[in-house]
Structure formats: C-alpha cells, structure tokens
Design a protein around this motif. Structure first.
Motif, PDB file in Angstrom:
ATOM      1  N   ARG A 161      35.942  43.101  38.699  1.00  0.00           N
ATOM      2  CA  ARG A 161      35.762  41.662  38.936  1.00  0.00           C
ATOM      3  C   ARG A 161      35.228  41.038  37.661  1.00  0.00           C
ATOM      4  NH1 ARG A 161      30.442  41.533  42.892  1.00  0.00           N
ATOM      5  NH2 ARG A 161      29.032  42.659  41.525  1.00  0.00           N
ATOM      6  N   GLU A 162      35.381  39.721  37.557  1.00  0.00           N
ATOM      7  CA  GLU A 162      34.879  39.047  36.375  1.00  0.00           C
ATOM      8  C   GLU A 162      33.357  39.108  36.362  1.00  0.00           C
ATOM      9  OE1 GLU A 162      36.088  35.094  34.739  1.00  0.00           O
ATOM     10  OE2 GLU A 162      37.791  35.474  36.096  1.00  0.00           O
ATOM     11  N   VAL A 163      32.804  39.327  35.186  1.00  0.00           N
ATOM     12  CA  VAL A 163      31.349  39.357  35.063  1.00  0.00           C
ATOM     13  C   VAL A 163      30.794  38.035  35.585  1.00  0.00           C
ATOM     14  CG1 VAL A 163      29.452  39.349  33.394  1.00  0.00           C
ATOM     15  CG2 VAL A 163      31.335  40.978  33.140  1.00  0.00           C
ATOM     16  N   GLY A 164      29.758  38.128  36.412  1.00  0.00           N
ATOM     17  CA  GLY A 164      29.155  36.907  36.967  1.00  0.00           C
ATOM     18  C   GLY A 164      29.649  36.601  38.370  1.00  0.00           C
ATOM     19  N   SER A 165      30.798  37.149  38.758  1.00  0.00           N
ATOM     20  CA  SER A 165      31.323  36.904  40.099  1.00  0.00           C
ATOM     21  C   SER A 165      30.483  37.640  41.134  1.00  0.00           C
ATOM     22  CB  SER A 165      32.769  37.393  40.178  1.00  0.00           C
ATOM     23  OG  SER A 165      33.151  37.563  41.521  1.00  0.00           O
ATOM     24  N   ASP A 166      30.332  37.026  42.330  1.00  0.00           N
ATOM     25  CA  ASP A 166      29.555  37.746  43.333  1.00  0.00           C
ATOM     26  C   ASP A 166      30.408  38.203  44.507  1.00  0.00           C
ATOM     27  OD1 ASP A 166      29.918  35.314  44.418  1.00  0.00           O
ATOM     28  OD2 ASP A 166      27.791  34.794  44.614  1.00  0.00           O
ATOM     29  N   VAL A 167      31.734  38.135  44.351  1.00  0.00           N
ATOM     30  CA  VAL A 167      32.588  38.762  45.380  1.00  0.00           C
ATOM     31  C   VAL A 167      33.297  39.961  44.766  1.00  0.00           C
ATOM     32  CG1 VAL A 167      32.981  36.744  46.837  1.00  0.00           C
ATOM     33  CG2 VAL A 167      34.448  37.127  44.842  1.00  0.00           C
TER      34      VAL A 167
END
Ligand code: ADP
Ligand code: MG
Ligand code: ZN
Length: 481
Positions: free
Chosen positions: A201-207
């Motif tokens: 997942r993209e860094v910073g994403s929370d899903v």
C-alpha cells in the motif's frame, strides 16, 4: 514512483512433537517406510473413529500461554471439507469457530529495534499425507505416515513490514517452540512451514491493499526472496494501473518467481461444520494454571540470567541461548567445570568454529558435558597445551571420546620432566650462538624464539611457564660465565 509499504501476515504450521498422532495411536516419527505408521483412523477407513490425544491439547495450551494468548476453555473441532488424494477422509479435522488459543502477541527484535507482532489465533489440526510424484512411472503415490500428525497453525495479524521482521518473527516462534519442547521446528523436514500473506500500500495509507498468499517456502532464504519478488510484482501491477488479484501463489525458488496456483478460497468454500465424531473439549482453570507454572525458562530470561550470573557479554549470552539444546550443553559443562566464563569462551570459539566448519546446526552438536569439563580442567592444571587441547576437543566434538585416557594414551599429557627440560634448554641455547648473543646484548624479543624452539623439542610435554623459568636460569648462567 510512489513510496510503498509492504504488509505481511503469516500462517505458520508447526508439527507437534507428541509421540503419537492426534486421533490415533500411530507413531509421528519422521520418515519410515511408506504407509507403515498408519491405521484405519489415519487412512480414513469407513467406520473408524477419532480419539483425541490429550497431549496435543496440552502442547497447544503451552504454546499459547508462552505467546501470551487467551485460551478458549470450551473448544471444538470442525471439519474442513475438500478433496485431495493426500486427504483420505475428504475433510481435515481442524478448528474454525473456537480455536484453542487467540489474541496473543510476541516481541521481535530487528535492526530497527523491538516490536510486537500480534497473534490472531492458534488452532489444532491434523496434517495430511504426502504425495510422491513418480515421473519415471508417470504415476503418483501416496504415503499416509504424516496423515494425522498433530499441527498447530499460528495465524499472525498483518503486523510485519519487511522480510527482516518476518525472519525475526519465525526465529522467535521456532526458538519458543523448541524451548517449550512442543516442536523441533525443522524447516527442512517440514515440521515448521510458513505461508506468507503479502500486500502493498502507499506509505501513509491506513487501508490494506489486496493480498496474495505464497506457499511452498521451505527455508528462511526462500522466504526472504519470495517476499522481495512478490513485493516487486505487486508494485509493478499497481504502477501500471492494474489490480492485484487475491489468490494463492506458488513460489519457485529456483526460478525466483511465483505463479498463480488457485484463486483465493474462503472459509465458506470449505463447508466447515462441527465434527460430530469428537465431543467438545473443556479446559479447566486448574489445567491452564499447571501448564503456566511448569513453563520452562525461555530464551529472554535465560539470556538475562547468563549475563547476570555468569557475567557474559550480551552478544555471547544471545548466541549461547539461541538453541535450547546448545544452552543445555553449555550449562551442564559450566556446572561440571566450575568455570562458566572459561566454558563460555570455549563454546564461543571452539564449538562455534567446528559447527561452522562442518555446516552443523546447534541442535546437531552432541557430546558428553563431562568430557569437555575434564579437558578444561586439564588445561587449567597445565596438563595439556592449548594447542593440543583444541585437537583433543575435535575428537570430543566428533566422536565424544573420553579425554583423560585419550590424552594419556596418545602421549599428549604434559609430564614435567625437569631433567629432560634442562638438557633440552642447554642444547638449544648451545646450538644457536647468534640469537644467544643478541639476547645477551639485551634483545629481549629473542626469548620468544628460544621458547618456541624448546616447546617444539619437548613436543608439547612442557608447559610454557616451566620453559621460561628453565631458559632464564640457563641465560643467567651464560651471563655470569
Ligand atoms: P483467511 O481466513 O481468508 O485465510 P485471514 O483474515 O485469516 O484470511 O488472514 C490470513 C492471513 O493473512 C493472516 O496471517 C493475516 O494476518 C494475513 N492478512 C490478512 N489481510 C492481509 C493483507 N491485506 N495484507 C497482508 N496480509 C494480510
Ligand atoms: Mg487462512
Ligand atoms: Zn493411525
């Protein structure tokens, strides 16, 4: 390119070291001629009925308690239905609704520091048989020796972020299970197997992103390579605007690539239902308490104790406690020799050197602690030179010889023969007029040359202190004379 984070959760199967299988009295021993450790129960014959092995429950609780899990004191077995030729009942007896252990956590340590990995659950289940694909005969054979061997499946939360964390987690589990004597966790023999669930997942994403599951990983190195490969494959898909498909993939370590095996199956695909042949298990408070009280000293505690009690550096204490087997050998030797520090040094230098030279795992090291203790004490008393002691130890390490008689029989014992030493010293000094005059002229370094010559002549049967003393006496004589 965007920055991505890897998210990993593991499903680890651990074969329990019970003597007999989970639902019958057959041996769990690895290997054996095909289909010799079998009976009607573990080959799925009609009319046979499973009887739960109490030890399996005990081992599962022990593992769970050591990994800070809660215990489902009312717990049941469920059937997981699927057809496969290594699965003779057409279902596997496992646990879905009430796994024996749940909500645990272990602490791991990496170069990034300490971190907690949560454990979702640990459940009990039976292993399947083994298919042997005979390409020559163009047929497949099945061996049911492994069918019904007890397993616990340890399911982590998706808390790991790198291959390094995954390896640290697996090493932690392996070490803990070995200390608990719940499993030998040999990856090569398949008594520990890990499936890796991975998403990015993209860094910073929370899903979380969509994950894949990788199977067929049978070494820590293969696991690390598979993680790297799968991470790259998923990032590439996302960068191209494509989607990751949730599926099970097989890692081919030779090709260093994975391929899709099957689309991801869900619990509902297996038509799980409570096994009607096995009554629910009730686990008493008393039983859990007993198991908790009888837990052995685990690695962290042992490591701290070695530092405190024996004054060992953290690094040495870490190495010596990596394997419970090696730490037992060390501790027994230390007690017998009465010198823990010297024993530890011997392990750190000689035992590790021989292990490395011979490509051995700590668990394969085997010798009688008394033998090394005797050797160390002969060294202490200067009855054997350090050089010869190393040679004798190779014999202890390899063949577990008894050092006291071995040293005697092979003439390795330093027998102080004052007369012989005196004449040898005099002769060597006589034979080397050049070095002698340098020494008399004040060049102290030449002493080393003489000591070496004399020791060689004495064939290890003199100790360096006596040689020095005799040499000094001789030099004094020459000075005066
Ligand atoms: P299933 O029941 O389909 O097998 P689970 O929810 O039990 O799925 O998860 C199985 C494993 O996959 C667990 O170890 C979990 O930590 C891991 N996992 C779940 N979701 C993800 C994700 N998005 N990325 C990586 N691992 C995941
Ligand atoms: Mg699963
Ligand atoms: Zn059987």
């Amino acid at each position: 390119m965007k920055q991505y984070e890897t998210v990993i959760g593991l499903e680890v199967h651990v074969e329990l070291a019970t003597k007999t299988k989970i639902f019958c009295g057959c041996s769990t021993e690895f290997g054996g001629a095909p289909n010799t450790h079998t009976c009607p129960v573990c080959t799925g014959m009609p009319g046979s009925l499973p009887v739960l092995n109490r030890r399996v429950v005990e081992f599962a609780i022990r593992a769970g308690v050591a990994c800070n899990c809660h215990i489902h004191q009312y717990c049941k077995f469920d059937r997981k239905n699927y057809f496969y030729p290594d699965n003779p009942q057409n279902y596997q007896i496992s646990q879905l609704y009430l796994p024996i252990c749940y909500d645990g956590a272990v602490e791991i340590e990496t170069s990034g520091g300490k971190k907690t990995v949560r454990i979702h659950e640990m459940h009990m289940e039976e292993d399947a048989g083994k298919l042997i694909h005979d390409e020559w005969e163009d047929s497949s054979l099945v061996d049911f020796n492994r069918s019904g061997v007890p397993l616990i499946e340890i399911v982590s939360e998706p808390d790991m972020r790198s291959a390094e964390e995954v390896i640290a987690y697996l090493e932690k589990l392996r070490c803990t299970m070995q200390y608990l004597e719940v499993s030998d966790c040999k990856l090569q023999e398949g008594s520990m197997r890990a499936d890796v669930n991975l998403s990015v997942r993209e860094v910073g994403s929370d899903v979380y992103g969509t994950r894949t599951e990788m199977k067929n990983l049978n070494s820590f190195k293969a696991i690390a390579r598979a993680i790297e490969g799968e991470r790259e494959r998923q990032i590439e898909l996302l960068e191209e605007g494509k989607k990751v498909v949730q599926e099970t993939r097989r890692w081919d370590d030779n090709k260093e690539a994975s391929h899709a095996m099957r689309s991801k199956e869900d619990a509902k695909d297996y038509r799980y239902f409570p096994d009607p042949d096995l009554p629910p298990i009730h686990i008493s408070d008393q039983w859990i308490r007993e198991i908790r009280e009888q837990l052995p000293e685990l690695r962290e505690a042992k490591r701290a104790r070695y530092q405190e009690e024996y004054g060992l550096p953290a690094y040495d204490a870490g190495i010596l406690t990596e394997s419970r087997h090696l730490s037992n050998l060390f501790e027994e030797t230390a007690v017998l020799s009465g010198n823990a520090k010297k024993t530890a040094n011997w392990f750190m230098v000689e035992v590790l050197r021989l292990m490395k030279e011979r490509g051995m795992e700590p668990d394969q090291v085997n010798f009688t602690p008394q033998h090394l203790a005797d050797l160390l004490s002969m060294m202490e008393k200067k009855e054997i030179s350090a050089q010869n002691a190393r040679k004798v130890f190779e014999k202890i390490f390899g063949e577990d010889i008894e050092p006291v008689s071995y040293i005697e029989e092979n003439g390795l014992k330093i027998v102080e023969d004052a007369g012989l030493l005196e004449t040898t010293v005099a002769r060597i000094v006589e034979d080397n007029p050049g070095p002698l005059s340098e020494l008399l002229g004040g060049k102290e370094k030449v002493m080393g040359f003489f000591v070496g010559q004399i020791m060689r002549q004495m064939k290890g049967k003199a100790n360096p202190d006596s040689v020095r003393a005799a040499l000094n006496k001789e030099i004094e004589k020459r000075r005066e004379g």
